[in-house]
Write a protein that holds these residues in place. Structure first.
Motif, mmCIF file in Angstrom:
data_model
loop_
_atom_site.group_PDB
_atom_site.id
_atom_site.type_symbol
_atom_site.label_atom_id
_atom_site.label_comp_id
_atom_site.label_asym_id
_atom_site.label_seq_id
_atom_site.Cartn_x
_atom_site.Cartn_y
_atom_site.Cartn_z
ATOM 1 N N THR A 12 34.159 2.200 10.208
ATOM 2 C CA THR A 12 33.030 3.255 9.130
ATOM 3 C C THR A 12 32.997 4.489 9.057
ATOM 4 O O THR A 12 33.227 4.797 10.401
ATOM 5 N N ILE A 13 33.087 5.839 8.156
ATOM 6 C CA ILE A 13 33.283 6.779 8.555
ATOM 7 C C ILE A 13 32.126 7.777 8.153
ATOM 8 O O ILE A 13 32.124 7.442 6.546
ATOM 9 N N VAL A 14 31.526 8.280 8.960
ATOM 10 C CA VAL A 14 30.655 9.327 8.939
ATOM 11 C C VAL A 14 30.989 11.060 8.461
ATOM 12 O O VAL A 14 31.195 11.549 9.700
ATOM 13 N N ARG A 15 30.415 11.391 7.476
ATOM 14 C CA ARG A 15 30.413 12.029 7.239
ATOM 15 C C ARG A 15 29.144 12.859 7.315
ATOM 16 O O ARG A 15 28.561 12.986 6.300
ATOM 17 N N GLU A 32 31.926 8.067 -0.884
ATOM 18 C CA GLU A 32 33.015 9.606 -0.387
ATOM 19 C C GLU A 32 33.217 9.843 -1.690
ATOM 20 O O GLU A 32 33.015 10.532 -3.093
ATOM 21 N N ASP A 33 33.442 11.738 -1.233
ATOM 22 C CA ASP A 33 33.628 12.856 -2.549
ATOM 23 C C ASP A 33 32.669 13.546 -2.947
ATOM 24 O O ASP A 33 32.566 13.422 -4.027
ATOM 25 N N GLN A 86 33.584 1.709 5.269
ATOM 26 C CA GLN A 86 32.696 2.726 3.816
ATOM 27 C C GLN A 86 32.976 4.117 4.280
ATOM 28 O O GLN A 86 33.286 4.346 5.835
ATOM 29 N N VAL A 87 32.493 4.683 4.251
ATOM 30 C CA VAL A 87 32.408 6.136 4.256
ATOM 31 C C VAL A 87 30.812 6.698 3.091
ATOM 32 O O VAL A 87 30.789 6.468 2.345
ATOM 33 N N PHE A 88 30.712 7.453 4.513
ATOM 34 C CA PHE A 88 29.108 7.472 4.369
ATOM 35 C C PHE A 88 29.054 8.972 4.310
ATOM 36 O O PHE A 88 29.191 9.492 5.280
ATOM 37 N N GLU A 89 28.673 10.070 3.543
ATOM 38 C CA GLU A 89 28.266 11.269 3.392
ATOM 39 C C GLU A 89 27.279 11.345 3.997
ATOM 40 O O GLU A 89 26.045 10.535 2.867
ATOM 41 N N ALA A 93 18.986 2.769 4.303
ATOM 42 C CA ALA A 93 20.446 3.809 3.712
ATOM 43 C C ALA A 93 21.311 3.317 3.078
ATOM 44 O O ALA A 93 21.829 3.949 2.206
ATOM 45 N N MET A 94 22.294 2.604 3.856
ATOM 46 C CA MET A 94 23.142 2.320 3.852
ATOM 47 C C MET A 94 22.771 1.754 2.433
ATOM 48 O O MET A 94 23.901 2.192 1.687
ATOM 49 N N GLN A 95 22.391 0.497 2.152
ATOM 50 C CA GLN A 95 22.365 -0.132 1.654
ATOM 51 C C GLN A 95 22.214 0.388 0.130
ATOM 52 O O GLN A 95 23.101 0.518 -1.017
ATOM 53 N N ALA A 96 21.418 1.590 0.042
ATOM 54 C CA ALA A 96 20.859 2.411 -0.947
ATOM 55 C C ALA A 96 22.152 3.558 -1.142
ATOM 56 O O ALA A 96 21.763 4.942 -1.592
ATOM 57 N N GLN A 97 23.181 3.547 -0.736
ATOM 58 C CA GLN A 97 24.492 4.231 -0.667
ATOM 59 C C GLN A 97 24.121 4.679 -2.441
ATOM 60 O O GLN A 97 24.661 4.117 -2.833
#
Length: 362
Positions: A275-278, A300-301, A330-333, A350-354
């Motif tokens: 899991t990458i959190v930006r 992402e991006d 997952q990558v989350f910005e 919030a994660m599910q509603a990415q």
């Protein structure tokens, strides 16, 4: 799919606003800024930036067309739709214990960078779950003890939860690979909250040594120690948005985004569940920011800017670890916005509603 006109508050500075700034700025200053950014970019790229990029989204993600009470963007869709109720920031919702449990049956999580402003909050949120034993890798264990005592006195955490905190002395810049692996051994999850301090701006190699080399060493050690998951704190602007405004200005700090990208690429290629959190900018928002601004996750991006509090990011990371089914690969910005633009959701929701935004945002 329902769409509405793009609301420019997705980031604190729109292209139009940036254009006004550039029109009013002294041309000589702009030339110096561009030249400096270009020079740092060349230095960072020649310092070992990996050319190959790993795919950004896991295949087969379910796409929904409803964003609920949130703002709608042209071409936007919700990934892996939501459906859980709850209150804001409840990172303990829908907890699923798994793997890496010791004799007590508690999940063991290793946190690097635990004495930092973000790392100490991550440690606190994990401990508050009651299901996790935290192993904190720090250069100065007494510093972390002081921070936790302060958090207890402020009412952030009950003293009883700190019994599940263990500290190990670790300097990622000087420790051998075998030494790092031994500190991580037995932990199912590793969290990297490390990063060069902008207070040491004139340490020109800091981002390369810490955001790049040290983070990669941690990934390699986690793999060797048979950890099952790795959570990495990165930054908005890492990836395809590296040359956009305002995120690209971070590279003035000696190419820090290039170094974070090196670390992200190493993690994606490691085979570890990640899991990458930006996060957006975390300097100004205080911990109570979450009471006026709701967290919003993008894929992402998507973003070039935005702000969020460290407390919100800590709660999100805790939720990602406690609920791996919504955070796997997952990558989350992540930014936080006022309620008219971001609904009040739990961290799991919030994660599910990415949100995935097609085209240029910010």
């Amino acid at each position: 799919m329902e769409t509405r006109p793009l609301v420019p508050r997705v980031v604190p500075l729109t292209h139009r606003g940036a254009a006004k700034i550039f029109r009013r700025a002294d041309p000589r200053i702009l030339v110096l800024m561009v030249a400096a950014l270009g020079l740092i970019t060349l230095i960072s790229a020649s310092g070992g930036l990996e050319a190959s990029m790993v795919g950004s989204q896991a295949a087969g993600t379910t796409v929904r067309t409803r964003i609920g009470a949130g703002r709608l963007y042209p071409g936007a869709s919700v990934l892996s739709g939501s459906g859980l109720g709850g209150t804001r920031g409840d990172s303990r919702l829908a907890v699923h214990a798994e793997g890496g449990a010791g004799e007590t049956g508690m999940k063991k999580v290793f946190v690097a960078g635990a004495t930092g402003k973000l790392g100490s909050r991550i440690v606190t949120e994990l401990l508050k779950s009651g299901n996790i034993q935290v192993i904190a890798g720090v250069r100065n264990p007494s510093k972390l003890q002081g921070i936790m005592n302060e958090f207890v006195s402020e009412g952030r955490i009950d003293r009883k939860y700190t019994d599940n905190l263990e500290t190990v002395t670790l300097d990622l810049e000087s420790e051998s690979p075998a030494g790092i692996q031994s500190k991580i051994s037995g932990c199912s999850t590793v969290v990297s909250a490390i990063g060069a301090s902008e207070a040491n701006f004139f340490d020109t190699s800091g981002p390369r040594r810490i955001d790049g080399d040290a983070a990669i060493s941690l990934v390699e050690a986690a793999k060797a120690a048979d950890a099952s998951k790795f959570v990495m704190v990165s930054a908005i602007g890492t990836g395809d948005k590296m040359f956009t405004f305002p995120a690209g200005l971070l590279n003035l700090f000696w190419g820090v985004l290039f170094q974070k990208q090196r670390a992200e690429n190493a993690l994606k290629a490691s085979g570890l569940d990640f899991t990458i959190v930006r996060p957006g900018g975390m300097e100004k928002p205080k911990d109570d920011f979450k009471y006026t601004h709701n967290l919003q996750c993008f894929s992402e991006d998507c973003l070039s800017g935005g702000v969020v509090s460290r407390q919100q990011i800590a709660e999100l990371i805790s939720a990602a670890i406690l609920n791996p089914e919504v955070s796997s690969d997952q990558v989350f910005e992540v930014i936080a916005e006022t309620p008219e633009y971001a609904p009040n959701r739990t961290m799991v929701d919030a994660m599910q509603a990415q949100i995935k935004v097609m085209g240029n945002q910010g």
